[in-house]
Design a protein around this motif. Structure first.
Motif, PDB file in Angstrom:
ATOM      1  N   ALA A 112       0.826  -1.210   0.000  1.00 45.40           N
ATOM      2  CA  ALA A 112       0.000   0.000   0.000  1.00 45.40           C
ATOM      3  C   ALA A 112       0.858   1.257   0.000  1.00 45.40           C
ATOM      4  CB  ALA A 112      -0.931   0.002   1.213  1.00 45.40           C
ATOM      5  N   SER A 113       1.993   1.219   0.720  1.00 47.09           N
ATOM      6  CA  SER A 113       2.870   2.398   0.757  1.00 47.09           C
ATOM      7  C   SER A 113       3.504   2.641  -0.612  1.00 47.09           C
ATOM      8  CB  SER A 113       3.953   2.226   1.825  1.00 47.09           C
ATOM      9  OG  SER A 113       4.913   1.251   1.452  1.00 47.09           O
ATOM     10  N   LEU A 114       3.838   1.578  -1.327  1.00 48.52           N
ATOM     11  CA  LEU A 114       4.360   1.746  -2.688  1.00 48.52           C
ATOM     12  C   LEU A 114       3.308   2.377  -3.593  1.00 48.52           C
ATOM     13  CD1 LEU A 114       6.302  -1.607  -3.272  1.00 48.52           C
ATOM     14  CD2 LEU A 114       7.284   0.684  -3.101  1.00 48.52           C
ATOM     15  N   TRP A 115       2.075   1.947  -3.447  1.00 47.75           N
ATOM     16  CA  TRP A 115       0.995   2.485  -4.276  1.00 47.75           C
ATOM     17  C   TRP A 115       0.782   3.971  -3.975  1.00 47.75           C
ATOM     18  CZ3 TRP A 115      -4.226   4.103  -3.563  1.00 47.75           C
ATOM     19  CH2 TRP A 115      -4.982   4.124  -4.752  1.00 47.75           C
ATOM     20  N   THR A 116       0.787   4.329  -2.678  1.00 48.97           N
ATOM     21  CA  THR A 116       0.594   5.741  -2.320  1.00 48.97           C
ATOM     22  C   THR A 116       1.796   6.587  -2.712  1.00 48.97           C
ATOM     23  OG1 THR A 116       1.374   5.234  -0.072  1.00 48.97           O
ATOM     24  CG2 THR A 116      -0.998   5.274  -0.424  1.00 48.97           C
ATOM     25  N   VAL A 117       3.004   6.011  -2.646  1.00 48.21           N
ATOM     26  CA  VAL A 117       4.198   6.735  -3.094  1.00 48.21           C
ATOM     27  C   VAL A 117       4.107   7.027  -4.586  1.00 48.21           C
ATOM     28  CG1 VAL A 117       6.645   6.382  -3.613  1.00 48.21           C
ATOM     29  CG2 VAL A 117       5.834   6.093  -1.302  1.00 48.21           C
ATOM     30  N   ALA A 118       3.570   6.090  -5.350  1.00 50.50           N
ATOM     31  CA  ALA A 118       3.352   6.349  -6.775  1.00 50.50           C
ATOM     32  C   ALA A 118       2.384   7.512  -6.956  1.00 50.50           C
ATOM     33  CB  ALA A 118       2.822   5.094  -7.469  1.00 50.50           C
ATOM     34  N   GLY A 119       1.359   7.548  -6.113  1.00 50.14           N
ATOM     35  CA  GLY A 119       0.425   8.677  -6.153  1.00 50.14           C
ATOM     36  C   GLY A 119       1.112   9.995  -5.824  1.00 50.14           C
ATOM     37  N   LEU A 120       2.011   9.965  -4.833  1.00 51.07           N
ATOM     38  CA  LEU A 120       2.788  11.167  -4.511  1.00 51.07           C
ATOM     39  C   LEU A 120       3.610  11.619  -5.703  1.00 51.07           C
ATOM     40  CD1 LEU A 120       4.306  10.724  -0.923  1.00 51.07           C
ATOM     41  CD2 LEU A 120       2.609  12.394  -1.668  1.00 51.07           C
ATOM     42  N   GLY A 121       4.257  10.656  -6.351  1.00 53.96           N
ATOM     43  CA  GLY A 121       5.069  10.998  -7.523  1.00 53.96           C
ATOM     44  C   GLY A 121       4.246  11.630  -8.620  1.00 53.96           C
ATOM     45  N   LEU A 122       3.055  11.108  -8.849  1.00 49.29           N
ATOM     46  CA  LEU A 122       2.175  11.692  -9.865  1.00 49.29           C
ATOM     47  C   LEU A 122       1.772  13.117  -9.500  1.00 49.29           C
ATOM     48  CD1 LEU A 122      -0.132   8.624 -10.632  1.00 49.29           C
ATOM     49  CD2 LEU A 122       1.683   9.545 -12.074  1.00 49.29           C
ATOM     50  N   ALA A 123       1.439  13.321  -8.215  1.00 47.03           N
ATOM     51  CA  ALA A 123       1.044  14.661  -7.774  1.00 47.03           C
ATOM     52  C   ALA A 123       2.195  15.649  -7.931  1.00 47.03           C
ATOM     53  CB  ALA A 123       0.576  14.614  -6.316  1.00 47.03           C
ATOM     54  N   ARG A 130       0.383  21.106  -3.244  1.00 47.90           N
ATOM     55  CA  ARG A 130      -0.432  21.054  -2.030  1.00 47.90           C
ATOM     56  C   ARG A 130      -0.960  19.647  -1.779  1.00 47.90           C
ATOM     57  NH1 ARG A 130      -4.574  25.872  -3.079  1.00 47.90           N
ATOM     58  NH2 ARG A 130      -4.433  24.926  -5.149  1.00 47.90           N
ATOM     59  N   ILE A 131      -1.395  19.000  -2.845  1.00 47.27           N
ATOM     60  CA  ILE A 131      -1.863  17.619  -2.705  1.00 47.27           C
ATOM     61  C   ILE A 131      -0.714  16.721  -2.269  1.00 47.27           C
ATOM     62  CG2 ILE A 131      -2.774  15.628  -3.957  1.00 47.27           C
ATOM     63  CD1 ILE A 131      -4.313  17.566  -5.729  1.00 47.27           C
ATOM     64  N   ALA A 132       0.456  16.919  -2.853  1.00 51.45           N
ATOM     65  CA  ALA A 132       1.617  16.083  -2.521  1.00 51.45           C
ATOM     66  C   ALA A 132       2.036  16.262  -1.066  1.00 51.45           C
ATOM     67  CB  ALA A 132       2.778  16.412  -3.445  1.00 51.45           C
ATOM     68  N   ILE A 133       2.083  17.503  -0.600  1.00 51.80           N
ATOM     69  CA  ILE A 133       2.516  17.778   0.778  1.00 51.80           C
ATOM     70  C   ILE A 133       1.528  17.204   1.781  1.00 51.80           C
ATOM     71  CG2 ILE A 133       2.924  19.602   2.473  1.00 51.80           C
ATOM     72  CD1 ILE A 133       4.041  21.293   0.138  1.00 51.80           C
ATOM     73  N   VAL A 134       0.244  17.467   1.574  1.00 59.33           N
ATOM     74  CA  VAL A 134      -0.773  16.943   2.494  1.00 59.33           C
ATOM     75  C   VAL A 134      -0.797  15.418   2.439  1.00 59.33           C
ATOM     76  CG1 VAL A 134      -3.234  16.863   3.003  1.00 59.33           C
ATOM     77  CG2 VAL A 134      -2.166  19.034   2.375  1.00 59.33           C
ATOM     78  N   GLY A 135      -0.650  14.863   1.243  1.00 60.83           N
ATOM     79  CA  GLY A 135      -0.618  13.410   1.109  1.00 60.83           C
ATOM     80  C   GLY A 135       0.573  12.798   1.826  1.00 60.83           C
ATOM     81  N   PHE A 136       1.733  13.427   1.698  1.00 69.93           N
ATOM     82  CA  PHE A 136       2.930  12.940   2.379  1.00 69.93           C
ATOM     83  C   PHE A 136       2.742  12.947   3.893  1.00 69.93           C
ATOM     84  CE2 PHE A 136       6.827  14.403   4.575  1.00 69.93           C
ATOM     85  CZ  PHE A 136       7.560  13.230   4.497  1.00 69.93           C
ATOM     86  N   ILE A 137       2.203  14.031   4.415  1.00 78.37           N
ATOM     87  CA  ILE A 137       1.962  14.112   5.865  1.00 78.37           C
ATOM     88  C   ILE A 137       0.996  13.014   6.307  1.00 78.37           C
ATOM     89  CG2 ILE A 137       0.967  15.535   7.703  1.00 78.37           C
ATOM     90  CD1 ILE A 137       1.980  17.991   6.144  1.00 78.37           C
ATOM     91  N   GLY A 138      -0.050  12.812   5.521  1.00 80.78           N
ATOM     92  CA  GLY A 138      -1.017  11.770   5.855  1.00 80.78           C
ATOM     93  C   GLY A 138      -0.406  10.383   5.861  1.00 80.78           C
ATOM     94  N   ILE A 139       0.428  10.079   4.864  1.00 78.48           N
ATOM     95  CA  ILE A 139       1.072   8.761   4.788  1.00 78.48           C
ATOM     96  C   ILE A 139       1.990   8.547   5.983  1.00 78.48           C
ATOM     97  CG2 ILE A 139       2.682   7.332   3.473  1.00 78.48           C
ATOM     98  CD1 ILE A 139       1.620   8.740   0.943  1.00 78.48           C
ATOM     99  N   MET A 140       2.791   9.549   6.318  1.00 75.74           N
ATOM    100  CA  MET A 140       3.710   9.411   7.441  1.00 75.74           C
ATOM    101  C   MET A 140       2.965   9.245   8.761  1.00 75.74           C
ATOM    102  SD  MET A 140       6.718   9.243   6.270  1.00 75.74           S
ATOM    103  CE  MET A 140       7.524   9.264   7.879  1.00 75.74           C
TER     104      MET A 140
END
Length: 234
Positions: A112-123, A130-140
């Protein structure tokens, strides 16, 4: 042709991809999971590269259509096409981190973390910071804090094989009572090995918050009459 992305902007996006995914990968590698820092960074960089390529394709198509109005109805640019391939394709890599043994499945969180990291990369690649930063905080927060804050009680099965029925059952019952372990269900089985009888009880139990299943298995296995003690999934 670099389109609307300057070298500076490309470098910034790549750097963000490395930093964000590096932190997530560090958490996975620190916990000795199948995919570590390098895997997460490569996934995020790859997704960012594909997203930037998609941006370039879209920008190029719009420029051609603007400069050649006669071809405007022929030229198409779909920003979701390459991104969709990343979202579906990362599943194959995630599946490689999932290990299925006889009764336990491991690696789902890493997949799941690999999948969300791919999402971060796309963002990041698309410039949605903004989506990438908030997403990163949420994942961590999910990977490092959530388990400490929210403890969801779960039912597990402990398979205990032993000899000398009476004394060992008294020991098991006493241990469960002492540790405040709630027994939900018990399955019984008896096998004969040579001149001895081996009793196998499968207990469906719920542990108190302060106790781990690993500790229970280790404590029970110390008894001299135990043949096998193992944790199995419900």
């Amino acid at each position: 042709m670099t389109g609307d992305l300057s070298i500076y902007e490309i470098c910034v996006r790549m750097l963000l991809a490395v930093i964000f995914s590096g932190f997530i990968g560090f958490d996975r590698e620190f916990k000795n999971r199948p995919a570590g820092i390098r895997t997460h960074i490569l996934v995020c960089i790859g997704a960012a590269i594909i997203a930037m390529i998609q941006k370039e394709i879209t920008h190029t198509a719009l420029e051609i259509a603007r400069n050649n109005p006669d071809f405007a109805g022929v030229i198409r640019a779909d920003e979701a096409r390459l991104i969709a391939q990343v979202v579906s394709g990362i599943g194959f890599l995630g599946a490689g981190t999932i290990v299925v043994t006889k009764q336990v499945v491991r690696g789902l969180t890493t997949a799941a973390s690999l999948w969300t990291v791919a999402g971060l990369g796309l963002a990041i690649g698309m410039g949605n910071y903004r989506i990438a930063i908030v997403g990163f905080i949420g994942i961590m927060l999910v990977l490092t804090v959530l388990k400490r804050v929210i403890n969801v009680p779960s039912l597990k099965r402990i398979e205990i094989s032993f000899m000398h029925k009476t004394t060992t059952k008294e020991f098991i019952a006493g241990y469960f009572k002492e540790k405040d372990i709630e027994v939900k269900d018990v399955d019984f089985e008896v096998k004969k090995q040579g001149d001895n009888r081996v009793y196998t009880n499968i207990y469906t139990v719920e542990l108190p918050r302060s106790l781990s299943y690993q500790t229970v298995v280790e404590d029970l296995s110390m008894h001299e009459n135990m043949v096998r003690v193992q944790l199995i999934s419900v």
